[in-house]
Motif scaffolding. Structure first.
Motif, PDB file in Angstrom:
ATOM      1  N   GLN A 170      17.939 -45.191 -19.963  1.00  0.00           N
ATOM      2  CA  GLN A 170      18.116 -43.926 -20.616  1.00  0.00           C
ATOM      3  C   GLN A 170      17.634 -44.091 -22.339  1.00  0.00           C
ATOM      4  OE1 GLN A 170      21.385 -42.153 -19.251  1.00  0.00           O
ATOM      5  NE2 GLN A 170      22.762 -43.944 -19.683  1.00  0.00           N
ATOM      6  N   SER A 172      19.622 -42.122 -23.719  1.00  0.00           N
ATOM      7  CA  SER A 172      21.404 -41.171 -24.413  1.00  0.00           C
ATOM      8  C   SER A 172      22.143 -43.001 -25.143  1.00  0.00           C
ATOM      9  CB  SER A 172      22.634 -41.596 -22.604  1.00  0.00           C
ATOM     10  OG  SER A 172      21.202 -40.969 -22.143  1.00  0.00           O
ATOM     11  N   GLN A 175      22.815 -42.275 -28.472  1.00  0.00           N
ATOM     12  CA  GLN A 175      24.084 -41.112 -28.758  1.00  0.00           C
ATOM     13  C   GLN A 175      24.759 -41.849 -29.503  1.00  0.00           C
ATOM     14  OE1 GLN A 175      25.254 -38.183 -25.301  1.00  0.00           O
ATOM     15  NE2 GLN A 175      23.367 -37.894 -24.848  1.00  0.00           N
ATOM     16  N   ARG A 196      12.625 -48.404 -15.908  1.00  0.00           N
ATOM     17  CA  ARG A 196      13.170 -48.286 -14.923  1.00  0.00           C
ATOM     18  C   ARG A 196      12.441 -49.421 -13.551  1.00  0.00           C
ATOM     19  NH1 ARG A 196      16.489 -42.265 -14.545  1.00  0.00           N
ATOM     20  NH2 ARG A 196      17.167 -42.568 -16.010  1.00  0.00           N
ATOM     21  N   GLN A 210      11.675 -40.683 -23.215  1.00  0.00           N
ATOM     22  CA  GLN A 210      12.240 -39.411 -22.765  1.00  0.00           C
ATOM     23  C   GLN A 210      12.841 -38.838 -24.773  1.00  0.00           C
ATOM     24  OE1 GLN A 210      15.993 -41.324 -20.988  1.00  0.00           O
ATOM     25  NE2 GLN A 210      15.498 -40.277 -19.358  1.00  0.00           N
ATOM     26  N   GLU A 212      16.128 -37.420 -26.081  1.00  0.00           N
ATOM     27  CA  GLU A 212      17.444 -37.047 -25.915  1.00  0.00           C
ATOM     28  C   GLU A 212      17.664 -36.715 -27.376  1.00  0.00           C
ATOM     29  OE1 GLU A 212      18.911 -39.226 -23.871  1.00  0.00           O
ATOM     30  OE2 GLU A 212      20.784 -38.166 -24.223  1.00  0.00           O
TER      31      GLU A 212
HETATM   32  N1  DAH Z   1      19.706 -39.811 -19.287  1.00  0.00           N
HETATM   33  C1  DAH Z   1      20.211 -39.172 -17.997  1.00  0.00           C
HETATM   34  C2  DAH Z   1      18.989 -39.612 -17.461  1.00  0.00           C
HETATM   35  O1  DAH Z   1      18.932 -40.359 -18.109  1.00  0.00           O
HETATM   36  C3  DAH Z   1      19.759 -37.835 -19.279  1.00  0.00           C
HETATM   37  C4  DAH Z   1      20.888 -36.899 -19.135  1.00  0.00           C
HETATM   38  C5  DAH Z   1      21.315 -36.162 -18.679  1.00  0.00           C
HETATM   39  C6  DAH Z   1      21.127 -36.872 -20.956  1.00  0.00           C
HETATM   40  C7  DAH Z   1      22.743 -35.331 -19.508  1.00  0.00           C
HETATM   41  C8  DAH Z   1      21.605 -36.646 -21.310  1.00  0.00           C
HETATM   42  C9  DAH Z   1      22.466 -36.082 -20.854  1.00  0.00           C
HETATM   43  O2  DAH Z   1      22.560 -36.323 -23.110  1.00  0.00           O
HETATM   44  O3  DAH Z   1      23.907 -34.696 -22.021  1.00  0.00           O
HETATM   45  O4  DAH Z   1      19.090 -39.572 -16.638  1.00  0.00           O
END
Ligand code: DAH
Length: 339
Positions: A170, A172, A175, A196, A210, A212
């Motif tokens: 991801q 994320s 962050q 994945r 993705q 973010e």
């Molecule tokens: N990283 C999550 C995924 O791959 C998606 C996601 C959900 C990102 C909530 C976020 C969040 O920043 O707050 O499924």
């Protein structure tokens, strides 16, 4: 001496005159003016000339040299012109042959969609940042509140490089990387490739993209998150688009939600595109979990924030009404050209 020079000169001029190729001219230049050339030999024998005659002889040598050089230049120009004319005659162009066309490439639907997402968020004051695709397990999971043995770790079928390093599942982890830098407030989006261990089908690929999003500041509330994503949806899918926040769970946000947009094809009444429901899921989001803030060195009593994660392919497929994700990876120009 004088006769000798005259002879050299006329001999040289005659040879130049009679030469029919540029290469031959060079041989003649070497033979007369080169280091061991005829004229150079005369110059070298100057020491045998009586001192009072030397200026005179020197002048004669120079005259001969100049005459030979001038003739060489003139002949060179003439021969070059002739060669060019012959070339023009030989290389006739057949204008009836089919032309060789230049094939210009085309922006990929993912790229077009990403540029649109970036335009929207940059317009709201966000910075665009990037993180590594090969990531520490710690950033991909632990710092996002997904400790070892957490069941959420199983949900993302991860490619492990070794026990500490993964292909990020991801975006994320970016962050955590940005929060750790300690520069506040934060308002960023981080697009990129994720991985994945999924089988390829119409909606899955082992590698996809993705975007973010993360905002950290004082007094950030869920209302800011809702307003931001509602605005994003309107700009991305049309002014009439409505958003719906459904409660969900993500380990690194609390509360968390999944966001649906009203189907921009049927306007919400239900169609094949939205599978009859009138709504289409586009992203996950939530308020950044206080524990995540703490782990990244931010005081959750002072700062709050929200985050979201969008699947880029999902946006591109929706926006351009493409029904099979595999088309995005085949890069067939006949397909790409349509967008
Ligand atoms: N990283 C999550 C995924 O791959 C998606 C996601 C959900 C990102 C909530 C976020 C969040 O920043 O707050 O499924």
């Amino acid at each position: 001496m004088k006769d000798q020079l005259e002879k050299i000169k006329s001999e040289a001029l005659k040879q130049i005159e009679g030469s029919d190729a540029l290469e031959k001219l060079n041989d003649i230049r070497v033979a007369y003016l080169g280091k061991k050339g005829e004229l150079t030999k005369v110059l070298k024998s100057m020491k045998d000339v009586a001192p009072e005659d030397r200026p005179k002889v020197g002048q004669m040598v120079n005259e001969a040299r100049e005459a030979i050089e001038a003739k060489l230049e003139e002949t060179k120009a003439r021969l070059a012109r002739k060669a060019r004319e012959e070339q023009m005659k030989a290389e006739v162009i057949d204008v009836t042959l089919p032309a060789v066309k230049n094939h210009v490439g085309h922006s990929h639907p993912n790229t077009i969609a990403l540029e649109e997402v970036e335009r929207i968020f940059v317009g709201m004051g966000y910075e665009v940042v990037e993180g590594p695709e090969v990531e520490y397990d710690e950033y991909n999971f632990t710092k996002l509140n997904i400790p070892a043995n957490h069941p959420a770790k199983d949900e993302q079928d991860t490619f492990y490089i070794n026990k500490d390093i993964v292909l990020r599942t991801q975006t994320s982890p970016v962050q955590a990387r940005i929060m750790e830098q300690g520069k506040l407030p934060i308002r960023m989006i981080a697009p990129g490739r994720v991985f994945r261990s999924d089988e390829v089908d119409a909606t899955h690929s082992p590698s996809f993209h993705q975007v973010e999003g993360l905002v950290i500041d004082k007094h950030i509330t869920f209302a800011d998150l809702k307003g931001t994503l509602a605005q994003f949806a309107k700009e991305m899918f049309g002014e009439d688009t409505k958003v719906k926040f459904r409660p969900h769970h993500f380990p690194f946000t609390e509360p968390s939600a999944e966001v649906d947009v009203s189907c921009f094809k049927c306007g919400g009444t239900g169609c094949r595109f939205c599978k009859g429901s009138g709504w289409i899921e586009i992203l996950g989001c939530g308020m950044v979990h206080p524990h995540v803030l703490e782990m990244c060195g931010i005081d959750p009593e002072e700062y709050t924030g929200f985050a979201f994660g969008v699947g880029l392919e999902r946006i591109a497929l929706l926006k351009y009404e493409i029904d099979d994700m595999r088309l995005l990876y085949e890069n067939d120009i006949r397909f790409l050209k349509q967008f």
